[in-house]
Write an enzyme that holds these catalytic residues in place. Structure first.
Site, PDB file in Angstrom:
ATOM      1  N   SER A 289       0.829  -1.193   0.000  1.00 38.24           N
ATOM      2  CA  SER A 289       0.000   0.000   0.000  1.00 38.24           C
ATOM      3  C   SER A 289       0.875   1.258   0.000  1.00 38.24           C
ATOM      4  CB  SER A 289      -0.955  -0.048   1.201  1.00 38.24           C
ATOM      5  OG  SER A 289      -1.992   0.891   1.062  1.00 38.24           O
TER       6      SER A 289
ATOM      7  N   ASP B  90      -5.844  -3.246  -2.711  1.00 38.58           N
ATOM      8  CA  ASP B  90      -4.795  -2.868  -1.768  1.00 38.58           C
ATOM      9  C   ASP B  90      -4.113  -4.068  -1.113  1.00 38.58           C
ATOM     10  OD1 ASP B  90      -3.833  -1.956   1.062  1.00 38.58           O
ATOM     11  OD2 ASP B  90      -4.167  -0.094  -0.028  1.00 38.58           O
TER      12      ASP B  90
END
Length: 294
Positions: free
Chosen positions: A48, A172
Site C-alpha cells: 500500500s 490494496d
C-alpha cells in the site's frame, strides 16, 4: 514469477514498509533516521503506501531519497490526490458504483517522481504486494512495469478502483499483508527493519463506544499476520520494529484519509523516535546481531 533474492551467502538487510494511508508519512522519518545511522537496504518490500515509499527508496537507496519522498508527500497534499467535494465524490461513486476517486492523479504523481519505469531498473531489489480479487490471494510483484504494480498495491477498496493486470483485478495489498515481515525473511534477509504507520506500537483495548468496535476489529485484522510472522522467526533473524513517536492511541482521526495537515509533524516525530531507538540499541549495519525482535 521469479523473485530476486537478497545477496546470497551473507543474509542481508531488509526494509519492510507497511500500509496505512496518510499515516505512512511516518515511514519517511524512519527512513531518514536509518540513513543517518548508516543503515542501507539489500532488499525492500512494501504494501500500500509502503509500496510508494519503498519504490522511491529502491530507485535511490541514499539520503537523497528522503528529500524526494518529502517532496512526494508535500505534493500528495497540494495536488489533493483524493480531491473533490462531497458531491463530486458521490458523483464518482454513482458513475462507477465502486469507488470515490479516480486513480489518474496518483499515477501522475508516481510517474513524475519515480526516476525509473521498471523493476529491473531499480538499484535495490524491491517487491510489493496486492490482493487478487479473482483468486482471493496475494500477488507479489517483482518485475515489469513499476507504476502499475504500485498502483495495484495502493488500490484502497472503495476509494480507488481495482487495477487490472493480465486479466486479473487487484486491490490494496494491506488486505493480505499489512506489514510483510515474513516475505523479507523468506527471501533470505537476516536483519529486518520494520517501518510502519504508528499503530502497531500502541496497545489495543476492548471497545467502549459503538464506533470503536469497527476500529478495533480493523486493527485485529491488520495486526494478526504481522504477529504470526514475528512468532515464527527462524533462528539468526533479527527484527527491529522502529517507533513512530506518536503516543496517541488508534482512533477515528487516523482514518481521515484526506487530512494531510499533520504530515510534517508525523515525519519529524518518527525521525526523532527512530533515531533515538537506533542510537540506544546500537542497531546498524554492523551492530544488529541479536536474535529475535528488538
Amino acid at each position: 514469477m521469479a523473485s530476486p533474492q537478497v545477496p546470497a551467502g551473507r543474509g542481508g538487510t531488509a526494509f519492510v514498509l507497511g500500509g496505512g494511508g496518510v499515516l505512512g508519512a511516518a515511514e519517511v522519518g524512519m527512513l531518514q533516521a536509518l540513513f543517518e545511522h548508516g543503515v542501507r537496504p539489500d532488499l525492500i518490500v512494501g504494501t500500500s503506501v509502503g509500496a510508494i515509499n519503498g519504490a522511491l527508496v529502491a530507485a535511490d537507496p541514499a539520503p537523497s531519497a528522503v528529500d524526494r519522498l518529502r517532496a512526494v508527500w508535500e505534493e500528495l497534499a497540494s495536488r489533493q490526490i483524493f480531491a473533490g467535494s462531497v458531491l463530486a465524490r458521490l458523483n464518482t461513486l454513482a458513475r462507477t458504483r465502486t469507488h470515490l476517486h479516480p486513480r489518474e492523479p496518483l499515477r501522475d504523481l508516481l510517474e513524475a517522481h519515480l526516476p525509473v519505469q521498471t523493476f529491473a531498473e531499480l538499484r535495490v531489489p524491491f517487491q510489493c504486494v496486492a490482493a487478487s480479487i479473482e483468486r482471493a490471494a496475494e500477488r507479489w510483484f517483482t518485475d515489469g512495469a513499476l507504476v502499475e504494480a504500485v498502483l495495484a498495491s495502493c488500490a484502497v477498496p472503495g476509494l480507488l478502483p481495482p487495477v487490472e493486470l493480465d486479466g486479473e483485478h487487484y486491490l490494496d495489498g494491506g488486505l493480505v499483508h499489512s506489514i510483510p515481515v515474513g516475505r523479507a525473511v523468506a527471501l533470505g534477509a537476516d536483519t529486518v527493519y520494520v517501518l510502519h504507520v504508528g499503530r502497531i506500537d500502541r496497545p489495543l483495548r476492548p471497545p467502549t463506544r459503538p464506533w470503536e468496535v469497527a476500529l478495533v476489529a480493523f486493527e485485529i485484522a491488520r495486526r494478526h499476520r504481522f504477529a504470526a510472522d514475528l512468532a515464527a522467526l527462524p533462528p539468526g533473524v533479527t527484527v527491529h520494529v522502529l517507533p513512530s513517536g506518536n503516543p496517541a492511541p488508534p482512533g477515528a482521526g487516523n482514518l481521515r484519509y484526506r487530512d494531510f495537515a499533520g504530515v510534517p509533524a508525523r515525519i519529524d516525530q518518527a525521525h526523532v523516535a527512530a533515531g533515538e531507538y537506533l542510537a540506544r540499541s546500537g542497531a546498524s549495519r554492523s551492530g544488529a546481531s541479536r536474535d529475535g525482535v528488538a
